[in-house]
Design a protein around this motif. Structure first.
Motif, PDB file in Angstrom:
ATOM      1  N   PRO A   1       0.836  -1.206   0.000  1.00 27.80           N
ATOM      2  CA  PRO A   1       0.000   0.000   0.000  1.00 27.80           C
ATOM      3  C   PRO A   1       0.868   1.253   0.000  1.00 27.80           C
ATOM      4  N   PRO A   2       0.350   2.341  -0.539  1.00 20.66           N
ATOM      5  CA  PRO A   2       1.095   3.603  -0.468  1.00 20.66           C
ATOM      6  C   PRO A   2       1.347   4.000   0.980  1.00 20.66           C
ATOM      7  N   PRO A   3       2.392   4.773   1.254  1.00 20.97           N
ATOM      8  CA  PRO A   3       2.678   5.189   2.633  1.00 20.97           C
ATOM      9  C   PRO A   3       1.453   5.840   3.279  1.00 20.97           C
ATOM     10  N   GLY A   4       1.148   5.391   4.495  1.00 19.76           N
ATOM     11  CA  GLY A   4       0.023   5.942   5.246  1.00 19.76           C
ATOM     12  C   GLY A   4      -1.310   5.293   4.940  1.00 19.76           C
ATOM     13  N   SER A   5      -1.389   4.443   3.919  1.00 20.85           N
ATOM     14  CA  SER A   5      -2.644   3.776   3.561  1.00 20.85           C
ATOM     15  C   SER A   5      -2.750   2.419   4.245  1.00 20.85           C
ATOM     16  N   VAL A   6      -3.963   2.027   4.562  1.00 20.21           N
ATOM     17  CA  VAL A   6      -4.241   0.719   5.162  1.00 20.21           C
ATOM     18  C   VAL A   6      -5.447   0.112   4.450  1.00 20.21           C
ATOM     19  N   ASN A   7      -5.554  -1.223   4.531  1.00 21.92           N
ATOM     20  CA  ASN A   7      -6.742  -1.882   3.976  1.00 21.92           C
ATOM     21  C   ASN A   7      -7.968  -1.452   4.756  1.00 21.92           C
TER      22      ASN A   7
ATOM     23  N   ILE B   1     -23.645  -2.890   0.978  1.00 23.85           N
ATOM     24  CA  ILE B   1     -23.429  -1.618   1.673  1.00 23.85           C
ATOM     25  C   ILE B   1     -22.091  -1.058   1.208  1.00 23.85           C
ATOM     26  N   MET B   2     -22.121   0.092   0.545  1.00 19.80           N
ATOM     27  CA  MET B   2     -20.883   0.767   0.153  1.00 19.80           C
ATOM     28  C   MET B   2     -20.350   1.525   1.362  1.00 19.80           C
ATOM     29  N   VAL B   3     -19.043   1.431   1.574  1.00 22.52           N
ATOM     30  CA  VAL B   3     -18.406   2.052   2.735  1.00 22.52           C
ATOM     31  C   VAL B   3     -17.308   3.000   2.250  1.00 22.52           C
ATOM     32  N   ARG B   4     -17.335   4.201   2.760  1.00 23.35           N
ATOM     33  CA  ARG B   4     -16.391   5.258   2.380  1.00 23.35           C
ATOM     34  C   ARG B   4     -15.103   5.112   3.199  1.00 23.35           C
ATOM     35  N   PRO B   5     -13.964   4.840   2.560  1.00 24.83           N
ATOM     36  CA  PRO B   5     -12.710   4.724   3.311  1.00 24.83           C
ATOM     37  C   PRO B   5     -12.206   6.100   3.743  1.00 24.83           C
ATOM     38  N   THR B   6     -11.449   6.124   4.838  1.00 16.35           N
ATOM     39  CA  THR B   6     -10.933   7.397   5.341  1.00 16.35           C
ATOM     40  C   THR B   6      -9.401   7.452   5.357  1.00 16.35           C
ATOM     41  N   ARG B   7      -8.742   6.280   5.302  1.00 22.32           N
ATOM     42  CA  ARG B   7      -7.279   6.254   5.367  1.00 22.32           C
ATOM     43  C   ARG B   7      -6.642   5.642   4.121  1.00 22.32           C
ATOM     44  N   SER B   8      -7.419   5.496   3.071  1.00 22.57           N
ATOM     45  CA  SER B   8      -6.899   4.933   1.824  1.00 22.57           C
ATOM     46  C   SER B   8      -7.849   5.281   0.692  1.00 22.57           C
TER      47      SER B   8
ATOM     48  N   ALA C   1     -15.332   6.967  -6.901  1.00 19.08           N
ATOM     49  CA  ALA C   1     -16.630   7.662  -6.923  1.00 19.08           C
ATOM     50  C   ALA C   1     -17.737   6.791  -6.325  1.00 19.08           C
ATOM     51  N   ASP C   2     -17.688   5.486  -6.580  1.00 17.14           N
ATOM     52  CA  ASP C   2     -18.694   4.572  -6.001  1.00 17.14           C
ATOM     53  C   ASP C   2     -18.641   4.603  -4.477  1.00 17.14           C
ATOM     54  N   VAL C   3     -17.433   4.453  -3.929  1.00 22.55           N
ATOM     55  CA  VAL C   3     -17.321   4.357  -2.476  1.00 22.55           C
ATOM     56  C   VAL C   3     -17.473   5.713  -1.805  1.00 22.55           C
ATOM     57  N   ASP C   4     -17.174   6.799  -2.521  1.00 20.81           N
ATOM     58  CA  ASP C   4     -17.382   8.135  -1.955  1.00 20.81           C
ATOM     59  C   ASP C   4     -18.855   8.385  -1.643  1.00 20.81           C
ATOM     60  N   ARG C   5     -19.747   7.694  -2.335  1.00 20.55           N
ATOM     61  CA  ARG C   5     -21.192   7.815  -2.075  1.00 20.55           C
ATOM     62  C   ARG C   5     -21.645   6.897  -0.937  1.00 20.55           C
ATOM     63  N   GLY C   6     -20.724   6.124  -0.375  1.00 16.36           N
ATOM     64  CA  GLY C   6     -21.062   5.174   0.676  1.00 16.36           C
ATOM     65  C   GLY C   6     -21.202   5.827   2.038  1.00 16.36           C
ATOM     66  N   VAL C   7     -21.466   4.987   3.019  1.00 19.92           N
ATOM     67  CA  VAL C   7     -21.592   5.428   4.413  1.00 19.92           C
ATOM     68  C   VAL C   7     -20.247   5.244   5.110  1.00 19.92           C
ATOM     69  N   THR C   8     -20.101   5.815   6.292  1.00 16.10           N
ATOM     70  CA  THR C   8     -18.884   5.596   7.069  1.00 16.10           C
ATOM     71  C   THR C   8     -18.869   4.164   7.591  1.00 16.10           C
ATOM     72  N   PHE C   9     -17.709   3.701   8.016  1.00 13.41           N
ATOM     73  CA  PHE C   9     -17.611   2.366   8.590  1.00 13.41           C
ATOM     74  C   PHE C   9     -18.501   2.258   9.830  1.00 13.41           C
ATOM     75  N   ALA C  10     -18.519   3.290  10.662  1.00 13.26           N
ATOM     76  CA  ALA C  10     -19.372   3.280  11.865  1.00 13.26           C
ATOM     77  C   ALA C  10     -20.848   3.149  11.485  1.00 13.26           C
ATOM     78  N   GLN C  11     -21.274   3.884  10.456  1.00  9.69           N
ATOM     79  CA  GLN C  11     -22.666   3.788  10.008  1.00  9.69           C
ATOM     80  C   GLN C  11     -22.968   2.397   9.450  1.00  9.69           C
ATOM     81  N   ALA C  12     -22.011   1.818   8.730  1.00 13.75           N
ATOM     82  CA  ALA C  12     -22.205   0.475   8.177  1.00 13.75           C
ATOM     83  C   ALA C  12     -22.364  -0.551   9.301  1.00 13.75           C
ATOM     84  N   CYS C  13     -21.548  -0.439  10.336  1.00 16.43           N
ATOM     85  CA  CYS C  13     -21.663  -1.366  11.470  1.00 16.43           C
ATOM     86  C   CYS C  13     -23.003  -1.205  12.171  1.00 16.43           C
ATOM     87  N   ARG C  14     -23.460   0.038  12.305  1.00 15.74           N
ATOM     88  CA  ARG C  14     -24.757   0.296  12.923  1.00 15.74           C
ATOM     89  C   ARG C  14     -25.876  -0.329  12.091  1.00 15.74           C
TER      90      ARG C  14
END
Length: 196
Positions: free
Chosen positions: A22-28, A51-58, A73-86
């Protein structure tokens, strides 16, 4: 339907990925959660969800888009990971309902990301409880020496690959077909609801 002990959630996640490191600073990070609800008693797939999930660190790399078909663009329209878990807890009974995935990657990725994002793990505790590794069950049931990938397992079971491989919603649907094949063979372990 949520607390019915005969129901099983089959989960498949897609995560950000790269060709090489992964690029520096990026995580799965999870970018799609595929979920198929299976009625073990009726032996059928009831519903499928994505459920599409918007990444924040990659970000979604060209390699990831080629593999999954998902774009930034697909994932930018998704929810946050916290919202997905909820959503998993509120809409799909994830905290109480047993669940399965193909291998342990999905369980481990949820555990890692929940910890990193300080989000409650959606499937109850401890992390291993309520989860069945469908790949391990399939491998044992078919007397295989090596654990097959999902598409290979479908060929072994004589089942079609429906949809696009490496799309969470389609893969969860296909894994659910394999689970039902194992149920028919009386090889699927008894599952119990997760205690909270």
């Amino acid at each position: 339907m949520r607390h019915d002990p005969t129901l099983l959630n089959v989960i498949d996640v897609e995560a950000t990925c790269w060709e090489g490191q992964p690029p520096p600073g990026s995580v799965n990070e999870i970018i799609e959660i595929g979920l198929t609800v299976v009625d073990l008693r009726a032996r059928r797939r009831l519903a499928r969800h994505g459920i599409m999930v918007r990444p924040t660190r990659s970000g979604v790399s060209p390699f990831c888009t080629e593999l999954t078909g998902l774009t930034q663009a697909d994932v930018d329209r998704g929810v946050t990971f916290a919202q997905a878990c909820r959503l998993l807890v509120d809409e799909y009974g994830a905290a109480e309902r047993p669940w399965a995935s193909w291998g342990d990657y999905d369980r481990r990725q949820f555990a890692r990301q929940s910890k990193a994002d300080r989000v409650a793990y959606p499937f109850g505790h401890p992390v291993e409880r309520g989860h069945t590794n469908a790949k391990a069950v399939f491998t044992t049931a078919h007397g295989l020496r090596r654990k097959p990938g999902m598409s290979q397992a479908l060929r072994i079971a004589g089942l079609p690959l429906e949809g696009r491989h490496h799309r969470g919603e389609d893969d969860a649907w296909n894994i659910a077909a394999l689970v039902l094949d194992l149920v028919e063979r009386e090889a699927w372990p008894a599952t119990t609801a997760t205690d909270r």
